[in-house]
Design a protein around this motif. Structure first.
Motif, PDB file in Angstrom:
ATOM      1  N   LEU A 268       6.124  15.357  10.445  1.00 13.73           N
ATOM      2  CA  LEU A 268       5.437  15.510   9.167  1.00 13.73           C
ATOM      3  C   LEU A 268       4.483  14.341   8.916  1.00 13.73           C
ATOM      4  O   LEU A 268       3.327  14.538   8.525  1.00 13.73           O
ATOM      5  CB  LEU A 268       6.450  15.606   8.029  1.00 13.73           C
ATOM      6  N   ILE A 269       4.943  13.121   9.156  1.00 14.22           N
ATOM      7  CA  ILE A 269       4.100  11.935   8.970  1.00 14.22           C
ATOM      8  C   ILE A 269       2.903  11.991   9.911  1.00 14.22           C
ATOM      9  O   ILE A 269       1.763  11.756   9.503  1.00 14.22           O
ATOM     10  CB  ILE A 269       4.917  10.641   9.189  1.00 14.22           C
ATOM     11  N   THR A 270       3.141  12.327  11.169  1.00 15.43           N
ATOM     12  CA  THR A 270       2.065  12.411  12.155  1.00 15.43           C
ATOM     13  C   THR A 270       1.023  13.444  11.750  1.00 15.43           C
ATOM     14  O   THR A 270      -0.185  13.173  11.791  1.00 15.43           O
ATOM     15  CB  THR A 270       2.634  12.765  13.546  1.00 15.43           C
TER      16      THR A 270
ATOM     17  N   GLY B  43      -5.881  12.888   7.899  1.00 16.34           N
ATOM     18  CA  GLY B  43      -6.599  12.001   7.002  1.00 16.34           C
ATOM     19  C   GLY B  43      -5.862  11.694   5.713  1.00 16.34           C
ATOM     20  O   GLY B  43      -6.381  10.996   4.850  1.00 16.34           O
ATOM     21  N   GLY B  44      -4.657  12.197   5.568  1.00  8.86           N
ATOM     22  CA  GLY B  44      -3.871  11.947   4.365  1.00  8.86           C
ATOM     23  C   GLY B  44      -3.049  10.684   4.477  1.00  8.86           C
ATOM     24  O   GLY B  44      -3.237   9.874   5.388  1.00  8.86           O
ATOM     25  N   ALA B  45      -2.139  10.532   3.544  1.00  9.27           N
ATOM     26  CA  ALA B  45      -1.253   9.370   3.526  1.00  9.27           C
ATOM     27  C   ALA B  45       0.147   9.839   3.160  1.00  9.27           C
ATOM     28  O   ALA B  45       0.311  10.858   2.503  1.00  9.27           O
ATOM     29  CB  ALA B  45      -1.745   8.345   2.523  1.00  9.27           C
ATOM     30  N   VAL B  46       1.142   9.102   3.617  1.00 10.82           N
ATOM     31  CA  VAL B  46       2.543   9.418   3.316  1.00 10.82           C
ATOM     32  C   VAL B  46       3.185   8.164   2.727  1.00 10.82           C
ATOM     33  O   VAL B  46       3.084   7.088   3.303  1.00 10.82           O
ATOM     34  CB  VAL B  46       3.304   9.853   4.586  1.00 10.82           C
ATOM     35  N   THR B  47       3.830   8.336   1.577  1.00 14.93           N
ATOM     36  CA  THR B  47       4.549   7.227   0.955  1.00 14.93           C
ATOM     37  C   THR B  47       6.037   7.441   1.162  1.00 14.93           C
ATOM     38  O   THR B  47       6.574   8.489   0.805  1.00 14.93           O
ATOM     39  CB  THR B  47       4.245   7.150  -0.555  1.00 14.93           C
ATOM     40  N   LEU B  48       6.684   6.465   1.781  1.00 11.45           N
ATOM     41  CA  LEU B  48       8.127   6.480   1.960  1.00 11.45           C
ATOM     42  C   LEU B  48       8.697   5.576   0.877  1.00 11.45           C
ATOM     43  O   LEU B  48       8.526   4.352   0.948  1.00 11.45           O
ATOM     44  CB  LEU B  48       8.516   5.972   3.346  1.00 11.45           C
ATOM     45  N   PRO B  49       9.330   6.141  -0.154  1.00  8.47           N
ATOM     46  CA  PRO B  49       9.796   5.337  -1.279  1.00  8.47           C
ATOM     47  C   PRO B  49      10.694   4.180  -0.828  1.00  8.47           C
ATOM     48  O   PRO B  49      11.615   4.366  -0.050  1.00  8.47           O
ATOM     49  CB  PRO B  49      10.582   6.332  -2.130  1.00  8.47           C
ATOM     50  N   GLY B  50      10.362   2.989  -1.305  1.00  6.43           N
ATOM     51  CA  GLY B  50      11.134   1.805  -0.964  1.00  6.43           C
ATOM     52  C   GLY B  50      10.795   1.203   0.387  1.00  6.43           C
ATOM     53  O   GLY B  50      11.283   0.135   0.733  1.00  6.43           O
ATOM     54  N   VAL B  51       9.952   1.874   1.183  1.00 11.39           N
ATOM     55  CA  VAL B  51       9.585   1.372   2.511  1.00 11.39           C
ATOM     56  C   VAL B  51       8.103   1.010   2.548  1.00 11.39           C
ATOM     57  O   VAL B  51       7.747  -0.112   2.875  1.00 11.39           O
ATOM     58  CB  VAL B  51       9.913   2.402   3.617  1.00 11.39           C
ATOM     59  N   GLY B  52       7.242   1.974   2.242  1.00  8.72           N
ATOM     60  CA  GLY B  52       5.811   1.689   2.254  1.00  8.72           C
ATOM     61  C   GLY B  52       4.978   2.934   2.352  1.00  8.72           C
ATOM     62  O   GLY B  52       5.477   4.054   2.284  1.00  8.72           O
ATOM     63  N   LYS B  53       3.680   2.720   2.545  1.00  6.97           N
ATOM     64  CA  LYS B  53       2.716   3.804   2.623  1.00  6.97           C
ATOM     65  C   LYS B  53       2.033   3.758   3.985  1.00  6.97           C
ATOM     66  O   LYS B  53       1.553   2.707   4.414  1.00  6.97           O
ATOM     67  CB  LYS B  53       1.679   3.639   1.504  1.00  6.97           C
TER      68      LYS B  53
ATOM     69  N   LYS C 194     -10.691   5.174  14.248  1.00  6.15           N
ATOM     70  CA  LYS C 194      -9.692   5.228  13.181  1.00  6.15           C
ATOM     71  C   LYS C 194      -8.472   4.445  13.623  1.00  6.15           C
ATOM     72  O   LYS C 194      -8.169   4.376  14.806  1.00  6.15           O
ATOM     73  CB  LYS C 194      -9.288   6.675  12.895  1.00  6.15           C
ATOM     74  N   VAL C 195      -7.780   3.857  12.655  1.00  4.80           N
ATOM     75  CA  VAL C 195      -6.581   3.088  12.947  1.00  4.80           C
ATOM     76  C   VAL C 195      -5.527   3.433  11.898  1.00  4.80           C
ATOM     77  O   VAL C 195      -5.848   3.657  10.733  1.00  4.80           O
ATOM     78  CB  VAL C 195      -6.897   1.576  12.997  1.00  4.80           C
ATOM     79  N   VAL C 196      -4.272   3.513  12.334  1.00  2.94           N
ATOM     80  CA  VAL C 196      -3.173   3.798  11.420  1.00  2.94           C
ATOM     81  C   VAL C 196      -2.674   2.483  10.838  1.00  2.94           C
ATOM     82  O   VAL C 196      -2.455   1.522  11.565  1.00  2.94           O
ATOM     83  CB  VAL C 196      -2.025   4.541  12.142  1.00  2.94           C
ATOM     84  N   LYS C 197      -2.515   2.440   9.528  1.00  4.49           N
ATOM     85  CA  LYS C 197      -2.074   1.239   8.827  1.00  4.49           C
ATOM     86  C   LYS C 197      -0.829   1.557   8.021  1.00  4.49           C
ATOM     87  O   LYS C 197      -0.559   2.707   7.705  1.00  4.49           O
ATOM     88  CB  LYS C 197      -3.157   0.758   7.851  1.00  4.49           C
ATOM     89  N   MET C 198      -0.080   0.514   7.676  1.00  2.00           N
ATOM     90  CA  MET C 198       1.074   0.679   6.804  1.00  2.00           C
ATOM     91  C   MET C 198       1.108  -0.479   5.829  1.00  2.00           C
ATOM     92  O   MET C 198       1.030  -1.634   6.227  1.00  2.00           O
ATOM     93  CB  MET C 198       2.372   0.726   7.598  1.00  2.00           C
ATOM     94  N   THR C 199       1.202  -0.127   4.551  1.00  2.49           N
ATOM     95  CA  THR C 199       1.368  -1.114   3.505  1.00  2.49           C
ATOM     96  C   THR C 199       2.841  -1.124   3.142  1.00  2.49           C
ATOM     97  O   THR C 199       3.410  -0.077   2.821  1.00  2.49           O
ATOM     98  CB  THR C 199       0.521  -0.751   2.269  1.00  2.49           C
ATOM     99  N   ILE C 200       3.471  -2.273   3.205  1.00  4.24           N
ATOM    100  CA  ILE C 200       4.906  -2.392   2.937  1.00  4.24           C
ATOM    101  C   ILE C 200       5.151  -2.425   1.428  1.00  4.24           C
ATOM    102  O   ILE C 200       4.446  -3.109   0.693  1.00  4.24           O
ATOM    103  CB  ILE C 200       5.476  -3.660   3.603  1.00  4.24           C
ATOM    104  N   ALA C 201       6.164  -1.697   0.987  1.00  8.39           N
ATOM    105  CA  ALA C 201       6.509  -1.621  -0.431  1.00  8.39           C
ATOM    106  C   ALA C 201       7.073  -2.956  -0.925  1.00  8.39           C
ATOM    107  O   ALA C 201       7.731  -3.685  -0.178  1.00  8.39           O
ATOM    108  CB  ALA C 201       7.519  -0.517  -0.668  1.00  8.39           C
ATOM    109  N   LYS C 202       6.817  -3.243  -2.182  1.00  9.28           N
ATOM    110  CA  LYS C 202       7.298  -4.480  -2.791  1.00  9.28           C
ATOM    111  C   LYS C 202       8.822  -4.561  -2.747  1.00  9.28           C
ATOM    112  O   LYS C 202       9.393  -5.633  -2.522  1.00  9.28           O
ATOM    113  CB  LYS C 202       6.799  -4.587  -4.232  1.00  9.28           C
TER     114      LYS C 202
END
Length: 95
Positions: free
Chosen positions: A35-37, A43-53, A79-87
Motif C-alpha cells: 500500500l505504501i509503495t 505521487g501521494g504520501a502516507v502518514t504512519l501515526p506516531g512514526v512519520g510521513k 524523484k527521491v523517497v523521503k520520510m519525515t519522522i513524527a515528533k
C-alpha cells in the motif's frame, strides 16, 4: 549501535503483539508495504501515526561532479523517497 530488526524478527514481534500467527502477521506487513509503495509511487504520501510521513519529492536537474575524473556533468531531474519522522517518535527516542 544495535543491529536493525530483520523482517523475520519484525513478523514474529508483530504476530505476538497482534495475538495472531506469523502467517497472518506476514501478510499484514506485506499488505502495508504494498500500500505504501503504491501510494508513494503515484505521487501521494502516507502518514504512519506516531512514526512519520513517507512521501516522494522531485529533484530538479543539476550539475554534479564525477569523483573519478573531476568532470562536471548534468544530472537529469529525478524523484527521491523521503520520510519525515513524527515528533512523538523523536520524543520517545530522546526522552
Amino acid at each position: 549501535m544495535a543491529k536493525p530488526m530483520t523482517k523475520t524478527q519484525l513478523v514474529a514481534a508483530l504476530a505476538e503483539d497482534m495475538g495472531a500467527d506469523k502467517k497472518s502477521a506476514g501478510a499484514a506487513l506485506e499488505a502495508v508495504c504494498a500500500l505504501i509503495t503504491r501510494e508513494v509511487s503515484a505521487g501521494g504520501a502516507v502518514t504512519l501515526p506516531g512514526v512519520g510521513k513517507i512521501y516522494c519529492r522531485e529533484r530538479p536537474e543539476r550539475m554534479v561532479r564525477n569523483p573519478a575524473t573531476g568532470e562536471q556533468i548534468k544530472k537529469e531531474a529525478d524523484k527521491v523517497v523521503k520520510m519525515t519522522i513524527a515528533k512523538a517518535l523523536k520524543d520517545s527516542v530522546n526522552g
